[in-house]
Write an enzyme that holds these catalytic residues in place. Structure first.
Site, PDB file in Angstrom:
ATOM      1  N   HIS A 143       0.828  -1.205   0.000  1.00 33.67           N
ATOM      2  CA  HIS A 143       0.000   0.000   0.000  1.00 33.67           C
ATOM      3  C   HIS A 143       0.859   1.251   0.000  1.00 33.67           C
ATOM      4  CE1 HIS A 143      -2.889   3.075   1.000  1.00 33.67           C
ATOM      5  NE2 HIS A 143      -3.836   2.226   0.649  1.00 33.67           N
ATOM      6  N   GLU A 180       0.134   3.433  -3.290  1.00 32.69           N
ATOM      7  CA  GLU A 180      -0.043   4.833  -2.888  1.00 32.69           C
ATOM      8  C   GLU A 180       1.220   5.405  -2.253  1.00 32.69           C
ATOM      9  OE1 GLU A 180      -3.617   5.688  -0.603  1.00 32.69           O
ATOM     10  OE2 GLU A 180      -4.751   4.275  -1.827  1.00 32.69           O
ATOM     11  N   HIS A 195      -7.835  -2.797  -3.209  1.00 31.01           N
ATOM     12  CA  HIS A 195      -6.633  -2.488  -4.001  1.00 31.01           C
ATOM     13  C   HIS A 195      -6.167  -3.710  -4.787  1.00 31.01           C
ATOM     14  CE1 HIS A 195      -5.888   1.586  -2.810  1.00 31.01           C
ATOM     15  NE2 HIS A 195      -5.833   1.295  -1.519  1.00 31.01           N
TER      16      HIS A 195
HETATM   17 CO    CO Z   1      -5.677   2.866  -0.117  1.00 28.50          CO
END
Ligand code: CO
Length: 302
Positions: free
Chosen positions: A182, A213, A245
């Site tokens: 992430h 991200e 995701h």
């Molecule tokens: Co996120």
């Protein structure tokens, strides 16, 4: 009825009464033990609105119940958006403070508060703040909250994770594993990821890690892959569960998913939709963190 038989009958019924009393008494004391356990466990994850992803939480919980028999376990989801979504569907989704309330109500004196986040990023910081706020508002309800850190805290953690991940995802000689972490756009996540990437390299197992991200971008990943010269890739999330995701940004049909973009570059793609939380070795790392909680970082009653 002879006198002897009457005596025998009354002897048997008294014996039954005593047996009943013993069973009742031991059940009562067992219930008391359950009512007043010394320690409870709080498991805190980001949360997911996808039921298949949440099944991984069930596996983690089962491992915890085995490791800490008799200790009450409560879940908290640190994402407010996910909690709202689940509550609308009638699914129990507690915040950190609600989970602490629930444990305090069960009479525990000490809570081992385990962050199930991957690293000490934004969600973890929020979790710690929520623990401290609750303790400040409820100074007399618990003796202590013992904070247990996320998956990646030490070099030893990283080495164990590298081994667990590489071992669980066997590949052929011409295949590589691409992991989607992430990450955070700000904060310390980027450095932890860099450390993790170094651990994978140290193991020499053709594992690539980038973030959806965070600082380790998909473009960097592309450059690394073309340098490595490998054409067959396994895609898997480097997250606790295979949630939104993993299913969309990583494996989705849309043309901007990692799978689609890698395919368009000529890579042969296979996908593994299972989070790290499903791996027994990863569960054990968390359980060790929970056991060791409080060595250094306790949020103790003021
Ligand atoms: Co996120």
């Amino acid at each position: 009825m002879s006198r002897d038989r009457i005596l025998l009958r009354s002897a048997i019924s008294s014996l039954m009464a005593i047996v009943c009393l013993i069973v009742f008494a031991s059940e009562a004391s067992f219930a008391r033990e359950l009512e007043k356990p010394g320690e409870g466990i709080l498991l805190a994850a980001f949360g997911s609105s996808i039921p298949e992803a949440r099944s991984a939480y069930g596996k983690i919980e089962a491992a915890y119940r085995k490791a800490f028999p008799g200790s009450p376990v409560e879940w908290a989801y640190t994402s407010g958006i996910i909690r709202k979504k689940l509550q609308k569907e009638g699914i129990d989704a507690k915040s950190v403070s609600e989970a602490l309330d629930a444990l305090a109500k069960q009479g525990v004196a000490v809570v081992r508060a385990q962050s199930l986040h991957i690293l000490g990023g934004a969600e973890y910081v929020k979790f710690v703040q929520e623990l401290a706020t609750w303790q400040a508002k409820n100074p007399d309800r618990l003796k202590a909250i013992l904070l247990a850190g996320p998956l990646l805290e030490s070099r030893a953690d990283g080495q164990m994770v590298a081994k667990a991940v590489a071992g669980a995802l066997p590949r052929g000689n011409d295949e590589a594993l691409v992991l989607m972490g992430h990450g955070n756009s700000k904060g310390r996540a980027g450095l932890a990821f860099e450390g993790m990437r170094a651990m994978f390299r140290e193991n020499g197992v053709r594992v690539f890690l980038a973030s959806v991200e965070g600082e380790q971008s998909f473009e960097e990943l592309l450059a690394e892959l073309s340098k490595a010269g490998v054409k067959r890739l396994w895609l898997a999330p480097f997250m606790l569960v295979a949630g939104d995701h993993a299913r969309n940004d990583m494996a989705g049909e849309e043309e901007d998913s990692w799978a689609s973009r890698l395919k368009s570059k000529g890579y042969d793609i296979s996908v593994r939709l299972a989070g790290l939380g499903e791996l027994r070795d990863i569960q054990q790392i968390f359980i060790e963190h929970t056991r060791k909680a409080g060595d250094e970082m306790a949020i103790v009653k003021p």
